[in-house]
Scaffold this motif. Structure first.
Motif, PDB file in Angstrom:
ATOM      1  N   TYR A 160      21.592  19.371 -12.721  1.00  0.00           N
ATOM      2  CA  TYR A 160      22.373  18.891 -11.566  1.00  0.00           C
ATOM      3  C   TYR A 160      21.947  19.655 -10.323  1.00  0.00           C
ATOM      4  CZ  TYR A 160      26.362  17.040  -8.971  1.00  0.00           C
ATOM      5  OH  TYR A 160      27.147  16.390  -8.058  1.00  0.00           O
ATOM      6  N   GLN A 161      21.618  18.932  -9.277  1.00  0.00           N
ATOM      7  CA  GLN A 161      21.253  19.549  -8.011  1.00  0.00           C
ATOM      8  C   GLN A 161      21.971  18.840  -6.879  1.00  0.00           C
ATOM      9  OE1 GLN A 161      17.185  21.036  -6.821  1.00  0.00           O
ATOM     10  NE2 GLN A 161      17.273  19.153  -5.637  1.00  0.00           N
ATOM     11  N   PRO A 162      23.045  19.423  -6.360  1.00  0.00           N
ATOM     12  CA  PRO A 162      23.713  18.830  -5.200  1.00  0.00           C
ATOM     13  C   PRO A 162      22.811  18.870  -3.975  1.00  0.00           C
ATOM     14  CG  PRO A 162      25.132  20.420  -6.303  1.00  0.00           C
ATOM     15  CD  PRO A 162      23.760  20.601  -6.861  1.00  0.00           C
ATOM     16  N   ALA A 163      22.973  17.887  -3.106  1.00  0.00           N
ATOM     17  CA  ALA A 163      22.181  17.847  -1.883  1.00  0.00           C
ATOM     18  C   ALA A 163      22.574  18.974  -0.942  1.00  0.00           C
ATOM     19  CB  ALA A 163      22.339  16.498  -1.192  1.00  0.00           C
ATOM     20  N   ALA A 164      23.861  19.326  -0.920  1.00  0.00           N
ATOM     21  CA  ALA A 164      24.324  20.388  -0.031  1.00  0.00           C
ATOM     22  C   ALA A 164      23.818  21.733  -0.529  1.00  0.00           C
ATOM     23  CB  ALA A 164      25.850  20.398   0.039  1.00  0.00           C
ATOM     24  N   ARG A 165      23.205  22.514   0.352  1.00  0.00           N
ATOM     25  CA  ARG A 165      22.659  23.814  -0.012  1.00  0.00           C
ATOM     26  C   ARG A 165      23.770  24.750  -0.490  1.00  0.00           C
ATOM     27  NH1 ARG A 165      17.932  26.366   1.278  1.00  0.00           N
ATOM     28  NH2 ARG A 165      17.383  24.642   2.663  1.00  0.00           N
ATOM     29  N   ASP A 377      22.394  14.014  -3.996  1.00  0.00           N
ATOM     30  CA  ASP A 377      22.681  14.672  -5.265  1.00  0.00           C
ATOM     31  C   ASP A 377      21.829  14.039  -6.370  1.00  0.00           C
ATOM     32  OD1 ASP A 377      24.648  16.027  -3.857  1.00  0.00           O
ATOM     33  OD2 ASP A 377      26.186  14.569  -4.396  1.00  0.00           O
ATOM     34  N   ALA A 378      21.375  14.861  -7.292  1.00  0.00           N
ATOM     35  CA  ALA A 378      20.578  14.381  -8.423  1.00  0.00           C
ATOM     36  C   ALA A 378      21.138  14.959  -9.709  1.00  0.00           C
ATOM     37  CB  ALA A 378      19.110  14.775  -8.262  1.00  0.00           C
ATOM     38  N   ALA A 379      21.363  14.094 -10.688  1.00  0.00           N
ATOM     39  CA  ALA A 379      21.896  14.532 -11.977  1.00  0.00           C
ATOM     40  C   ALA A 379      21.114  13.851 -13.096  1.00  0.00           C
ATOM     41  CB  ALA A 379      23.379  14.201 -12.102  1.00  0.00           C
ATOM     42  N   ILE A 380      20.839  14.605 -14.142  1.00  0.00           N
ATOM     43  CA  ILE A 380      20.136  14.090 -15.316  1.00  0.00           C
ATOM     44  C   ILE A 380      20.813  14.663 -16.554  1.00  0.00           C
ATOM     45  CG2 ILE A 380      17.922  13.871 -16.511  1.00  0.00           C
ATOM     46  CD1 ILE A 380      16.544  14.714 -13.916  1.00  0.00           C
ATOM     47  N   THR A 381      21.034  13.817 -17.547  1.00  0.00           N
ATOM     48  CA  THR A 381      21.463  14.300 -18.864  1.00  0.00           C
ATOM     49  C   THR A 381      20.530  13.726 -19.920  1.00  0.00           C
ATOM     50  OG1 THR A 381      23.059  12.486 -19.122  1.00  0.00           O
ATOM     51  CG2 THR A 381      23.885  14.551 -18.221  1.00  0.00           C
ATOM     52  N   SER A 430      30.379  20.350 -17.635  1.00  0.00           N
ATOM     53  CA  SER A 430      29.107  20.814 -17.116  1.00  0.00           C
ATOM     54  C   SER A 430      29.188  21.624 -15.838  1.00  0.00           C
ATOM     55  CB  SER A 430      28.210  19.608 -16.861  1.00  0.00           C
ATOM     56  OG  SER A 430      28.867  18.718 -16.014  1.00  0.00           O
ATOM     57  N   THR A 431      28.314  22.607 -15.762  1.00  0.00           N
ATOM     58  CA  THR A 431      27.969  23.263 -14.504  1.00  0.00           C
ATOM     59  C   THR A 431      26.567  22.838 -14.180  1.00  0.00           C
ATOM     60  OG1 THR A 431      27.700  25.093 -15.948  1.00  0.00           O
ATOM     61  CG2 THR A 431      29.129  25.428 -14.051  1.00  0.00           C
ATOM     62  N   LYS A 432      26.185  22.931 -12.926  1.00  0.00           N
ATOM     63  CA  LYS A 432      24.983  22.210 -12.598  1.00  0.00           C
ATOM     64  C   LYS A 432      23.868  23.012 -11.999  1.00  0.00           C
ATOM     65  CE  LYS A 432      27.193  20.758 -14.531  1.00  0.00           C
ATOM     66  NZ  LYS A 432      27.410  20.668 -15.734  1.00  0.00           N
ATOM     67  N   ALA A 433      22.837  22.289 -11.636  1.00  0.00           N
ATOM     68  CA  ALA A 433      21.572  22.973 -11.565  1.00  0.00           C
ATOM     69  C   ALA A 433      20.875  22.954 -10.239  1.00  0.00           C
ATOM     70  CB  ALA A 433      20.676  22.352 -12.566  1.00  0.00           C
ATOM     71  N   THR A 434      19.896  23.826 -10.165  1.00  0.00           N
ATOM     72  CA  THR A 434      19.067  23.870  -8.983  1.00  0.00           C
ATOM     73  C   THR A 434      17.618  23.719  -9.379  1.00  0.00           C
ATOM     74  OG1 THR A 434      18.956  26.268  -9.146  1.00  0.00           O
ATOM     75  CG2 THR A 434      20.619  25.353  -7.690  1.00  0.00           C
ATOM     76  N   ALA A 435      16.836  23.148  -8.471  1.00  0.00           N
ATOM     77  CA  ALA A 435      15.407  23.037  -8.726  1.00  0.00           C
ATOM     78  C   ALA A 435      14.664  23.873  -7.700  1.00  0.00           C
ATOM     79  CB  ALA A 435      14.958  21.597  -8.617  1.00  0.00           C
TER      80      ALA A 435
END
Length: 435
Positions: A160-165, A377-381, A430-435
């Motif tokens: 998970y990568q939210p668009a907001a920094r 926002d981008a999410a993948i499972t 879930s908690t989410k992710a950064t790229a």
């Protein structure tokens, strides 16, 4: 682009690993180098100038710089050392007037006072920021909880990568909820961005967690999600909490049956991107789902989307994603072709790799394709069906918490006994992710 071995690539920073107000910005070596550089520069300039012009009073600038980086005690200590350095220089090379000139100690003392005030103000702001961050992380973890790596015969990995920094949650939402009727999963994307999207996704997640556990028919879970979206919109209109039009959300709602021999999954598609299915031999295909309108558009009078039964055998893998993946652009503005790229990334060997490895390949490829910061926002499972299920919620660590009848199946225990329910429902999202 760091990745972690857990099912969730993003993990909130532990309190022990945070920047402490008692530790200087950049660390003590950086502060030492700055102080040494400035002191050596001022002393060298002082020795190189004529006797009637002394630059040693410029040492008063050093505490101001130190106060921007180091704690109060360190700033005051360095100020004292600078005063001693000034007195030593004066004793070695006195000024023409003799004695200790007043200007130097006055400038160093004034610089030290300003440095201490700056350092104290910086520490106060840091402490307030840490409190706000703690509250924000607690709130965000309540919305998007931690996913286990395995639930029964389903293995999970998520990104998970939210668009907001620096954000932890956004408009994308997903969850897994075990129930007496089977394992339910959802992944969705709320329209809009910012706090309004977070609020809507929070309402949908709360509705899903309750309905997915209590409702046996999957269409009823879908109906409850539609009602939750409409109730959220009605509330925002009544309170004028948002200046935009009614929100809606695309979503995929999944149901994995309790019978381990049942080799299928039921999917309800609320106008969302269909998932990818990866077979054990590495073939990637897109299933044909019966798509309906997004959540929140029920008042249009269209029938709710029907569930599609999709074959899912042991070893098969589902990849779910939001439009933050498909609409990721490169430097030329070209969207990320996730279906074509996934077919290239997956081979017969990687198809059998753990879900986390497949997720890593896709996330790294997505990161390489993206130009600039994420626009959405981008999410993948990644969900892998396995052959042998684990005992539902009865692990070695929690066995002592359950004192019910041992001959009752685990699913029935979870459904009827509130003691295992208290721990069985912990941390299943879930908690989410950064790229």
């Amino acid at each position: 682009m760091p990745f972690r071995s857990s099912s969730s690539y993003y993990q909130p920073t532990p309190r022990d690993g945070r920047q402490s107000a008692a530790r200087p910005t950049g660390g003590w070596p950086a502060v030492g180098l700055i102080v040494a550089f400035m002191v050596v520069g001022v002393v060298s300039l002082d020795l190189a100038t004529p006797q009637d012009f002394r630059a040693r009073a410029l040492l008063g600038l050093v505490p101001i710089v130190v106060g921007m980086l180091a704690p109060v005690v360190a700033t005051a200590t360095i100020t004292g050392l600078l005063l001693a350095t000034y007195i030593g220089l004066t004793a070695w090379q006195p000024t023409p007037s003799g004695g200790i000139a007043v200007l130097g100690p006055l400038m160093i003392g004034t610089g030290g006072l300003l440095g201490v005030l700056i350092s104290r103000r910086r520490e106060e702001q840091h402490n307030r920021l840490r409190i706000v961050t703690d509250i924000a992380e607690a709130t965000q973890r309540a919305v998007m909880r931690v996913l286990p790596e395995r639930i029964e015969n389903v293995h999970i990995a998520d990104f998970y990568q939210p668009a907001a920094r620096s954000a932890r949650v956004g408009g994308d939402w997903y969850d897994f909820q075990p129930s007496p009727h089977g394992l339910r999963a959802v992944l969705g994307d709320v329209s809009g961005k910012g706090l309004a999207a977070v609020s809507a996704s929070s309402a949908l997640l709360a509705a899903f967690r309750e309905a997915a556990y209590h409702e046996a028919p999957l269409p009823e879970v879908a109906r409850r999600l539609e009602i939750a979206m409409q109730r959220y919109n009605a509330w925002t209109r009544m309170t004028q909490d948002s200046d935009r039009t009614d929100a809606f959300s695309t979503a995929l709602l999944l149901h994995f049956p309790t019978d381990p021999a049942a080799e299928y999954v039921d999917i309800v598609d609320f106008g969302h991107e269909p998932p990818l299915v990866i077979s054990p031999d590495g073939l990637v295909h897109t299933p044909d789902l019966s798509a309906g309108l997004p959540l929140g558009m029920g008042p249009l009078g269209v029938d709710a989307p029907a569930a599609t039964r999709l074959a899912l055998r042991p070893g098969d893998t589902l990849v779910l994603f939001t439009d933050g993946v498909t609409e990721c652009r490169d430097a030329d503005g070209v969207f990320y072709p996730v279906r074509e790229r996934m077919a290239r990334l997956v081979t017969a060997d990687t198809a059998q790799a753990p879900p986390g490895e497949l997720l890593r390949l896709l996330a790294e490829d997505l990161h390489a394709h993206r130009h600039g910061p994420p626009a959405d926002d981008a999410a993948i499972t990644v969900i892998r069906r396995t052959q042998t299920p684990t005992k539902a919620f009865v692990g070695t660590e929690d066995a002592a918490l359950y004192e019910g009848p041992r001959d009752v199946p685990a699913q029935a225990q979870y459904a009827t006994d509130m003691r295992p329910l208290e721990w069985a429902s912990r941390s299943i999202s879930s908690t989410k992710a950064t790229a």
